[in-house]
Scaffold this active site. Structure first.
Site, mmCIF file in Angstrom:
data_model
loop_
_atom_site.group_PDB
_atom_site.id
_atom_site.type_symbol
_atom_site.label_atom_id
_atom_site.label_comp_id
_atom_site.label_asym_id
_atom_site.label_seq_id
_atom_site.Cartn_x
_atom_site.Cartn_y
_atom_site.Cartn_z
ATOM 1 N N LYS A 1 0.737 -6.262 2.970
ATOM 2 C CA LYS A 1 0.640 -4.527 3.025
ATOM 3 C C LYS A 1 -0.302 -4.409 4.138
ATOM 4 O O LYS A 1 -0.439 -3.262 4.581
ATOM 5 C CB LYS A 1 -0.051 -4.263 1.698
ATOM 6 C CG LYS A 1 1.108 -4.417 0.580
ATOM 7 C CD LYS A 1 0.432 -4.025 -0.826
ATOM 8 C CE LYS A 1 1.657 -3.998 -1.730
ATOM 9 N NZ LYS A 1 2.093 -5.333 -2.128
HETATM 10 C C1 LIG Z 1 3.320 -5.659 -2.367
HETATM 11 C C2 LIG Z 1 3.698 -7.263 -2.210
HETATM 12 C C3 LIG Z 1 4.995 -7.852 -2.565
HETATM 13 C C4 LIG Z 1 6.189 -6.990 -2.912
HETATM 14 O O1 LIG Z 1 6.542 -6.070 -2.017
HETATM 15 P P1 LIG Z 1 7.518 -4.830 -2.191
HETATM 16 O O2 LIG Z 1 7.580 -3.962 -0.789
HETATM 17 O O3 LIG Z 1 6.855 -4.217 -2.910
HETATM 18 O O4 LIG Z 1 8.858 -5.460 -2.553
HETATM 19 C C5 LIG Z 1 5.096 -9.104 -2.693
HETATM 20 N N1 LIG Z 1 4.130 -9.855 -2.513
HETATM 21 C C6 LIG Z 1 2.629 -9.523 -2.273
HETATM 22 C C7 LIG Z 1 1.523 -10.649 -2.007
HETATM 23 C C8 LIG Z 1 2.502 -8.074 -2.302
HETATM 24 O O5 LIG Z 1 1.335 -7.547 -2.076
#
Ligand SMILES: *Cc1c(COP(=O)(O)O)cnc(C)c1O
Length: 495
Positions: free
Chosen positions: A111
C-alpha cells in the site's frame, strides 16, 4: 481534456484533480475515465528507464490535468530514499517464475506504492486560484496495513491531517506499534472498543453526517476525505509497477518488446489487480491476470459463475488484508466490461446493496474470463505454500503473497509466457505465522520471532519494523464507538 465520471451515471464530469479530492461520487459510484486506453504508453525505450521515468509516462497518460512538473515533483517525493531498494519494486527470479517485490517502502506493505504519492497528488488539488484555508482531513478505520501506510504517507503533508481508528486488541503487536508510534504534527490515532466492522461503520456514518461536516467546515475549515483504495489517486500509482516489471523482464533479457506476460495477484479489494487491467488497456502486453484469494473466496466464485454473492460467512484468516467480502474496485472492472453502461452498473450495485448479490450477463462473464483467471488458498495451503517456496527457492514469502504462490503453482506454466507473482508484504510483518509455517520457534514476542526468522533464513528484518520495539508510543487513546465523532472534532480543531 480527460474527465472522470461516476461508474453509475455520467451527469457529473470532473478533472482528475477534482476526482482525487472528492474520492467517491455523490451517487456512491467510483470515478472512471472513458478515454482510458485511447492513448498507449510507449514501450520503445522502457527497458532503459528508471521507475521514476516510467511513473511519469504512465501517470501523464492517466492524470492529464497534472502538469509534467507537478507529476515530477510528486514522483520525486514519493519514490525517493524512503524505499529500501533503488528499483522501488524490484523483480527477482523465483524458480522458473518471477516475484515483483512491492513491499520495500516505509511500512513494508504494497500500500506504500499508492499512499506515498496520494498525499502529494492531494496537496496539488487546491481549487483554482489556490487561495483557500480549507484543509483536508483523511479519516480511516483500519484492520492493519492501510492505517499505517496512510499515516506514513500523510504525516506532515501540507494542507492535510489524518485520523486513524483501529479495533482495540484486534491488530497484531507490530501493526499496533506501527500506528501508535507514528510521528507527525497532523496525525491522530485511537483504538476503538469494538471490532473492525464497528469502527468502519462508524467512520461511514461520520462521513455521511452533513451537520457534522458543516460544523467542521465552519469551526475548523476542515473537509473530511478518504484514503480508501476506491480513490482514483490510489489506483493509478499501482499501474506503474506493472510497466516496471515489464521493463525489468526486458532488461534481464527474459522477453522481447511485445511478448506477453502473466501476473498473479493476491487480491482483496481488487485495486492491485485492477491496476494490471489498466496497464493492459494502456498497451502493456498482459496475457492474463490471475486473481488469488484467501478463504474469503467471493471473487473466485464470481469469476467462475458470474454470480457475486456476499451472503456467506466471513473468515478471519492469517492473510487479514485479503479478508474482504465486498471488493469495491471490482465495480470499475465491470464498468469497462459492460461497454461503459452506467445504468447496468447502477442496477448491479443496487442489487448488491439490497440483496447482497448480483449476477452479470453470460457474454460479459465470458469476456472477463478471457483476461482474468482465478484461484484461492485455505489457511493450511497458505502455510504449506510458505514452506514450499522456502524449500524450493530459499525465498521467504508472507501469508498474502503465499495465496498467490499457491494459486500460481496450481496453474500449469506456459514456457513462452513469463509469470510474475506480485508480493504484497514483507514476511517480517507477519513473523509469527511465517515462523510457524517454516517450523521455526514462534513462542516469543513478534520481535523475538523476527530475530528467529532472520537467524534461520539469513535475511534481515526491515529496520523500521525491528526498531518498533524501542520506539516511543505517542498515542494511548481508547474511545467508544460513540466517542469517535468527538475525537475527529478535536483532531480537526488541533489541525
Ligand atoms: C491490501 C493488501 C492486499 C489486497 O490488495 P487489494 O488492492 O485490496 O486487492 C494484499 N496483500 C496485502 C499485504 C495488502 O496489504
Amino acid at each position: 481534456m480527460t474527465t472522470f465520471h461516476s461508474t453509475r451515471s455520467t451527469t457529473d464530469s470532473l478533472t482528475a484533480k477534482q476526482a482525487i479530492r472528492k474520492g467517491i461520487a455523490d451517487d456512491g459510484g467510483l470515478f472512471v475515465s472513458d478515454s482510458l486506453g485511447e492513448t498507449h504508453v510507449d514501450l520503445a525505450n522502457i527497458a532503459s528507464k528508471s521507475y521514476q521515468e516510467i511513473a511519469l509516462d504512465v501517470l501523464s497518460a492517466l492524470l492529464p490535468d497534472y502538469s509534467a512538473d507537478e507529476l515530477k515533483a510528486c514522483i520525486a517525493e514519493a519514490y525517493g530514499d524512503q524505499w529500501a531498494d533503488p528499483a522501488i519494486t524490484p523483480l527477482k527470479p523465483l524458480g522458473d517464475d518471477f516475484v515483483l517485490e512491492l513491499f520495500n517502502g516505509p511500512t513494508s506493505a504494497f500500500k506504500d506504492v499508492a499512499l506515498q504519492i496520494l498525499p502529494r497528488f492531494m496537496a496539488r488539488t487546491t481549487p483554482a486560484g489556490g487561495e483557500t484555508d480549507e484543509r483536508i482531513m483523511i479519516l480511516t478505520a483500519t484492520s492493519g496495513d492501510t492505517g499505517k501506510a496512510a499515516l506514513a504517507g500523510f504525516a506532515d503533508a501540507p494542507g492535510t491531517g489524518i485520523t486513524v481508528f483501529y479495533p482495540e486488541g484486534k491488530v497484531s503487536e507490530v501493526q499496533q506499534l506501527q500506528m501508535t508510534t507514528q510521528t507527525g504534527a497532523n496525525v491522530q490515532v485511537a483504538a476503538v472498543k469494538g471490532n473492525f466492522d464497528d469502527a468502519q461503520s462508524a467512520v461511514k456514518r461520520i462521513f455521511g453526517d452533513r451537520d457534522f461536516a458543516a460544523k467542521l467546515a465552519s469551526d475548523s475549515h476542515v473537509t473530511l476525505s478518504s484514503a480508501n483504495s476506491i480513490n482514483v489517486g490510489r489506483l493509478v500509482p499501482q499501474v506503474v509497477y506493472y510497466f516496471s516489471a515489464y521493463a525489468q523482464l526486458l532488461q534481464q533479457q527474459i522477453i522481447n518488446t511485445g511478448d506477453e506476460v502473466e501476473f498473479v495477484v493476491p487480491t482483496g479489494n481488487f485495486g492491485d489487480v485492477l491496476a494490471g487491467y489498466y496497464a493492459k488497456l494502456l498497451g502493456l502486453p498482459v496475457k492474463h491476470l490471475i486473481v488469488a484469494s484467501d478463504r474469503n473466496n467471493v471473487l473466485f466464485d464470481f469469476l467462475t459463475t458470474g454470480s457475486y454473492n456476499r451472503n456467506r460467512p466471513f473468515f478471519q484468516t492469517i492473510s487479514p488484508s485479503m479478508d474482504i467480502l465486498i471488493s469495491s474496485n471490482l465495480e470499475r472492472m465491470l464498468y469497462y466490461f459492460a461497454e461503459k453502461d452506467t445504468r447496468l452498473i447502477a442496477m448491479l450495485m443496487n442489487d448488491l446493496k439490497n440483496y447482497g448479490c448480483y449476477e452479470i450477463p453470460e457474454e460479459m462473464l465470458a469476456k472477463i474470463r478471457r483476461v482474468f483467471g482465478c484461484g484461492w488458498a485455505d489457511e493450511d495451503q497458505v502455510r504449506e505454500a510458505i514452506a514450499d517456496c522456502w524449500k524450493r527457492n530459499r525465498y521467504v514469502i508472507d501469508p498474502h503473497t503465499a495465496c498467490g504462490y499457491f494459486v500460481m503453482r496450481q496453474i500449469p506454466a506456459d514456457p513462452l509466457t513469463p509469470r510474475v507473482l506480485l508480493s504484497t508484504a514483507s514476511p517480517y510483518k507477519f513473523p509469527r505465522v511465517v515462523n510457524e509455517a517454516l517450523g521455526f520457534d514462534a513462542s516469543g514476542t513478534d520481535f523475538a520471532c523476527m530475530d528467529e526468522l532472520a537467524a534461520q533464513t539469513g535475511t534481515k528484518a526491515p529496520a523500521a519494523l525491528r526498531g518498533l520495539e524501542s520506539a516511543p508510543v505517542r498515542f494511548h487513546d481508547v474511545v467508544d464507538i460513540d466517542g469517535m465523532e468527538a475525537f475527529v472534532d478535536r483532531a480537526a480543531q488541533a489541525l
